[in-house]
Design a protein around this motif. Sequence first.
Motif, PDB file in Angstrom:
ATOM      1  N   UNK A  23     -25.119 -23.842  13.949  1.00 39.41           N
ATOM      2  CA  UNK A  23     -26.399 -24.550  12.652  1.00 39.41           C
ATOM      3  C   UNK A  23     -26.785 -25.657  13.017  1.00 39.41           C
ATOM      4  N   UNK A  24     -28.040 -25.974  13.440  1.00 32.90           N
ATOM      5  CA  UNK A  24     -28.404 -28.035  12.939  1.00 32.90           C
ATOM      6  C   UNK A  24     -29.449 -28.069  12.274  1.00 32.90           C
ATOM      7  N   UNK A  25     -28.087 -28.489  11.411  1.00 28.44           N
ATOM      8  CA  UNK A  25     -28.922 -28.804   9.539  1.00 28.44           C
ATOM      9  C   UNK A  25     -29.423 -29.739   9.544  1.00 28.44           C
ATOM     10  N   UNK A  26     -30.764 -30.368   9.168  1.00 26.66           N
ATOM     11  CA  UNK A  26     -31.730 -30.837   8.978  1.00 26.66           C
ATOM     12  C   UNK A  26     -31.792 -31.790   7.775  1.00 26.66           C
ATOM     13  N   UNK A  27     -30.792 -31.309   6.248  1.00 24.29           N
ATOM     14  CA  UNK A  27     -30.712 -31.998   5.422  1.00 24.29           C
ATOM     15  C   UNK A  27     -30.476 -33.181   5.160  1.00 24.29           C
ATOM     16  N   UNK A  28     -31.455 -33.872   3.721  1.00 24.28           N
ATOM     17  CA  UNK A  28     -30.729 -35.056   3.649  1.00 24.28           C
ATOM     18  C   UNK A  28     -29.777 -35.208   3.595  1.00 24.28           C
TER      19      UNK A  28
END
Length: 133
Positions: A23-28
């Motif tokens: 998973x490539x997570x872009x969250x803050x």
Amino acid sequence: MISGSCLCGSVKYESDQLVGPIVFCHCYFCRKSSSSAFSSNSTVERKTLKIIEGEDNIHIYESSPGKLRYFCSNCHTQLFHVKEGLDTVTIKLGTVDTITQDISQIEKFHINCESDRELTDYENLPKYDLTKI
């Protein structure tokens, strides 16, 4: 088998295999904790994760209730995080040194892309092989 370490090499870990998607997570939180546009992650079973060197160098930061981030106290590499109540540990894929598992069939996707900003608009950028430049 998966083995990984921090940037300075003082913390080393091993686990059996990835059990979750990549998973490539872009969250803050992931952007801030990785100092990057996104964080690359996958999970391993908690019972298989072993710290083989440098356990005394690991510091823990609770970034949100029930979510603990483990990082090296020397070089500050974030190695993995755990969520309360789960039997898995999320490892940061940038820390993986070797993996013998065939990951070609593991699902891969991006999440929390709505958190992206203009600085992280990379989808349509060209990709180069640096060995040929």
